[in-house]
Scaffold this motif. Structure first.
Motif, PDB file in Angstrom:
ATOM      1  N   VAL A  32      37.628  46.057  34.062  1.00 18.39           N
ATOM      2  CA  VAL A  32      37.177  44.827  34.698  1.00 18.39           C
ATOM      3  C   VAL A  32      35.672  44.717  34.513  1.00 18.39           C
ATOM      4  CG1 VAL A  32      39.016  44.824  36.429  1.00 18.39           C
ATOM      5  CG2 VAL A  32      36.805  45.900  36.970  1.00 18.39           C
ATOM      6  N   ALA A  33      35.171  43.500  34.618  1.00 16.25           N
ATOM      7  CA  ALA A  33      33.735  43.245  34.667  1.00 16.25           C
ATOM      8  C   ALA A  33      33.474  42.369  35.880  1.00 16.25           C
ATOM      9  CB  ALA A  33      33.250  42.555  33.393  1.00 16.25           C
ATOM     10  N   THR A  34      32.565  42.810  36.728  1.00 15.42           N
ATOM     11  CA  THR A  34      32.244  42.045  37.927  1.00 15.42           C
ATOM     12  C   THR A  34      31.454  40.788  37.562  1.00 15.42           C
ATOM     13  OG1 THR A  34      30.096  43.118  38.287  1.00 15.42           O
ATOM     14  CG2 THR A  34      32.052  44.207  39.217  1.00 15.42           C
ATOM     15  N   LEU A  94      28.822  45.187  36.394  1.00 18.32           N
ATOM     16  CA  LEU A  94      29.433  46.503  36.295  1.00 18.32           C
ATOM     17  C   LEU A  94      30.725  46.358  35.515  1.00 18.32           C
ATOM     18  CD1 LEU A  94      29.365  49.532  37.144  1.00 18.32           C
ATOM     19  CD2 LEU A  94      30.925  48.894  38.999  1.00 18.32           C
ATOM     20  N   LEU A  95      30.852  47.079  34.423  1.00 14.74           N
ATOM     21  CA  LEU A  95      32.078  47.120  33.626  1.00 14.74           C
ATOM     22  C   LEU A  95      32.759  48.436  33.957  1.00 14.74           C
ATOM     23  CD1 LEU A  95      32.363  45.985  29.941  1.00 14.74           C
ATOM     24  CD2 LEU A  95      33.670  47.923  30.805  1.00 14.74           C
ATOM     25  N   PHE A  96      33.946  48.355  34.539  1.00 14.40           N
ATOM     26  CA  PHE A  96      34.597  49.523  35.136  1.00 14.40           C
ATOM     27  C   PHE A  96      36.007  49.667  34.602  1.00 14.40           C
ATOM     28  CE2 PHE A  96      36.666  52.122  38.293  1.00 14.40           C
ATOM     29  CZ  PHE A  96      35.662  52.915  38.844  1.00 14.40           C
ATOM     30  N   GLY A  97      36.340  50.884  34.164  1.00 20.35           N
ATOM     31  CA  GLY A  97      37.692  51.225  33.763  1.00 20.35           C
ATOM     32  C   GLY A  97      38.263  52.269  34.694  1.00 20.35           C
ATOM     33  N   GLY A  98      39.463  52.024  35.212  1.00 18.80           N
ATOM     34  CA  GLY A  98      40.052  52.975  36.144  1.00 18.80           C
ATOM     35  C   GLY A  98      41.561  52.889  36.148  1.00 18.80           C
ATOM     36  N   GLY A 131      43.269  43.372  40.427  1.00 20.79           N
ATOM     37  CA  GLY A 131      43.855  43.990  41.599  1.00 20.79           C
ATOM     38  C   GLY A 131      44.209  45.456  41.373  1.00 20.79           C
ATOM     39  N   PHE A 132      44.591  45.794  40.152  1.00 22.60           N
ATOM     40  CA  PHE A 132      44.937  47.173  39.805  1.00 22.60           C
ATOM     41  C   PHE A 132      43.697  48.057  39.773  1.00 22.60           C
ATOM     42  CE2 PHE A 132      45.600  50.421  36.469  1.00 22.60           C
ATOM     43  CZ  PHE A 132      46.691  51.101  37.011  1.00 22.60           C
ATOM     44  N   VAL A 133      42.596  47.565  39.190  1.00 28.76           N
ATOM     45  CA  VAL A 133      41.406  48.386  38.977  1.00 28.76           C
ATOM     46  C   VAL A 133      40.502  48.412  40.211  1.00 28.76           C
ATOM     47  CG1 VAL A 133      39.325  48.664  37.556  1.00 28.76           C
ATOM     48  CG2 VAL A 133      41.485  48.002  36.486  1.00 28.76           C
ATOM     49  N   ARG A 134      40.500  47.340  41.001  1.00 26.60           N
ATOM     50  CA  ARG A 134      39.557  47.245  42.111  1.00 26.60           C
ATOM     51  C   ARG A 134      39.552  48.466  43.036  1.00 26.60           C
ATOM     52  NH1 ARG A 134      36.592  43.418  44.730  1.00 26.60           N
ATOM     53  NH2 ARG A 134      37.444  41.642  43.558  1.00 26.60           N
ATOM     54  N   PRO A 135      40.715  49.016  43.471  1.00 25.28           N
ATOM     55  CA  PRO A 135      40.665  50.171  44.376  1.00 25.28           C
ATOM     56  C   PRO A 135      39.926  51.365  43.782  1.00 25.28           C
ATOM     57  CG  PRO A 135      42.863  49.219  44.353  1.00 25.28           C
ATOM     58  CD  PRO A 135      42.109  48.559  43.248  1.00 25.28           C
ATOM     59  N   PHE A 136      40.067  51.586  42.476  1.00 20.68           N
ATOM     60  CA  PHE A 136      39.350  52.685  41.843  1.00 20.68           C
ATOM     61  C   PHE A 136      37.839  52.431  41.868  1.00 20.68           C
ATOM     62  CE2 PHE A 136      43.554  52.464  39.846  1.00 20.68           C
ATOM     63  CZ  PHE A 136      44.011  53.760  40.050  1.00 20.68           C
ATOM     64  N   MET A 137      37.450  51.199  41.595  1.00 21.73           N
ATOM     65  CA  MET A 137      36.029  50.840  41.588  1.00 21.73           C
ATOM     66  C   MET A 137      35.433  50.978  42.984  1.00 21.73           C
ATOM     67  SD  MET A 137      34.259  47.224  40.449  1.00 21.73           S
ATOM     68  CE  MET A 137      34.809  46.340  41.933  1.00 21.73           C
ATOM     69  N   GLU A 138      36.153  50.486  43.996  1.00 21.02           N
ATOM     70  CA  GLU A 138      35.614  50.515  45.348  1.00 21.02           C
ATOM     71  C   GLU A 138      35.627  51.913  45.947  1.00 21.02           C
ATOM     72  OE1 GLU A 138      37.688  47.491  47.525  1.00 21.02           O
ATOM     73  OE2 GLU A 138      36.596  45.855  46.515  1.00 21.02           O
ATOM     74  N   ARG A 168      32.548  46.542  47.739  1.00 32.30           N
ATOM     75  CA  ARG A 168      33.812  46.044  48.299  1.00 32.30           C
ATOM     76  C   ARG A 168      33.777  44.521  48.394  1.00 32.30           C
ATOM     77  NH1 ARG A 168      34.352  49.614  52.064  1.00 32.30           N
ATOM     78  NH2 ARG A 168      35.707  50.917  50.782  1.00 32.30           N
ATOM     79  N   GLY A 169      34.763  43.891  47.759  1.00 34.02           N
ATOM     80  CA  GLY A 169      34.883  42.450  47.791  1.00 34.02           C
ATOM     81  C   GLY A 169      34.052  41.708  46.765  1.00 34.02           C
TER      82      GLY A 169
END
Length: 423
Positions: A258-260, A296-300, A314-321, A328-329
């Motif tokens: 994801v990218a925020t 932030l470009l995040f892979g999780g 929705g899948f990646v967000r919990p790993f990022m947070e 958060r959010g």
């Protein structure tokens, strides 16, 4: 013709020409199948060596993992220098470490030589998930210095982690100035531009439906054929669709990124003060970095089936947070995924079948190793095969279980390692 999958990279890609589909019969010295990093590097190196080259891409240049990955330039292979030393002895380990270090230099050389605008940044931080992992990193520094001399690595104790990344999740880490990050799709498009300017004939929308590795190598597409003295098969996770013999050697794993929304320069720098790429030491890891426009470009997380989750953000967000509770959010503007080819032992597979050379199975370390792989293939074509043979001699083994049980057994193994990460 297929467009690039929607992603942050596709939305910020440099302008690139469309290449025609192959029609009719053409000949060349070298035919390359695959328009990702390995194929583009091989095509560019081959035309520079004086060969006539045709490159075939099933969809668009950089359409697969080369244009969708995390952009992390992680020096070396999936195995540490200590693992290589233990398994292969000092001389062979030293040679493999040298190749891994050279891979980083080769990418930077290509970017500089061809003026590739791909947001290149220096520095990689390997984040220790457990205290024991930091001890292993300290040992790795000692082994690397023994095998390759000083690499200016910095062991980072837990108290100093905020100088690199603003997260409480880590027990220290290892900072490598030889690593870094880039915009992978723009790197692929830049290599394609350089190859085209040097004389490579590039055909998009031209999937290989059959490949004969004899004399000549012959590749068939829906509307044409290519005959060549030598071939390069550079398809990574898709290679089994063209060469069934490789199906048992690699397993495709789905990675999601994801990218925020843009965070603003100050907020982005506060997250990763070093502006390094970050990857964790656990087996099922998170990896992330900042983009040039302060996202932030995040892979999780990983999935072991090709079906994407209902919502990638929705899948990646919990790993990022989990890593950055302060986000958060935060809005997520882009979410995308793709398949990465992994081998059972996580070492890449190089080799030759008939008159076709191949390289695949980079297992998450493909941003750097792929450029080197293409150049080593052309070295071997020209009769200097020592370095290619060093990589081709790495051990390999098929995934157990045969056609029906191979995937379930691999999933079970991955879940076991994920459980160990949490213990």
């Amino acid at each position: 013709m297929s467009e690039h999958a929607p992603s942050y990279y596709a939305a910020t890609a440099n302008s690139a020409p469309r290449h025609p589909a192959l029609a009719g019969e053409v000949t060349a010295d070298v035919v390359v199948v695959g328009g990702g990093f390995t194929g583009l590097s091989a095509a560019l190196s081959a035309v520079e060596a004086g060969y006539s080259v045709v490159l075939l891409e099933a969809k668009r240049i950089g359409w697969g993992a080369s244009g969708r990955n995390g952009g992390q330039m992680i020096p070396g292979m999936r195995w540490s220098a200590a693992d290589l030393l233990s398994e292969f002895g000092e001389d062979r380990a030293r040679a493999l470490v040298a190749l891994g270090l050279e891979a980083s230099k080769r990418v930077r050389t290509r970017i500089a030589r061809h003026g590739v605008a791909c947001d290149l940044r220096d520095g990689h931080f390997h984040a220790a998930w457990k205290p024991a992992h930091l001890d292993t990193m300290k040992r790795e520094c000692e082994v690397l210095e023994r095998l390759a001399g000083s690499q200016n690595l910095s062991v980072v104790e837990r108290a100093d982690v905020p100088h690199y990344v603003a997260s409480e999740a880590y027990h220290g880490g290892l900072y490598d100035p030889g690593g870094g990050h880039l915009h992978p799709l723009n790197y692929a498009l830049g290599l394609a531009d350089a190859a085209l300017a040097a004389g490579v004939r590039i055909f998009e929308g031209s999937p290989a439906t059959a490949m004969d590795h004899g004399t000549p190598v012959r590749v068939t597409t829906p509307r044409g054929t290519v005959s060549a003295r030598m071939g390069v098969l550079a398809c990574d996770s898709d290679v089994g669709q063209i060469e069934p013999a490789f199906r048992s050697a690699m397993m495709p794993i789905a990675n999601y990124n994801v990218a925020t929304a843009p965070l603003g320069e100050a907020a982005a720098q506060a997250l990763i003060l070093s502006n390094a790429s970050i990857a964790e030491s656990r087996f099922v890891l998170n990896y992330y970095r900042l983009t040039a426009d302060n996202r932030l470009l995040f892979g999780g997380g990983e999935k072991y089936t090709p079906t994407p989750p209902p919502s990638i953000p929705g899948f990646v967000r919990p790993f990022m947070e989990q890593i950055f509770p302060q986000l958060r959010g935060v809005p997520i503007d882009y979410g995308w995924g793709g398949m990465v080819g992994v081998t059972l032992n996580r070492l890449p597979q190089f080799g030759r079948t008939g008159n076709t050379f191949y390289a695949h199975g980079y297992s998450g370390h493909g941003v750097l190793l792929t450029t080197l792989a293409g150049e080593l293939i052309v070295e071997a074509m020209r009769g200097t095969a020592e370095r290619f043979d060093l990589m081709a001699a790495l051990p390999r083994q098929p995934f157990p279980g045969g056609r029906l049980l191979r995937h379930p057994l691999h999933v079970a193994g991955m879940l076991w390692y994920a459980l160990k990460d949490r213990l």
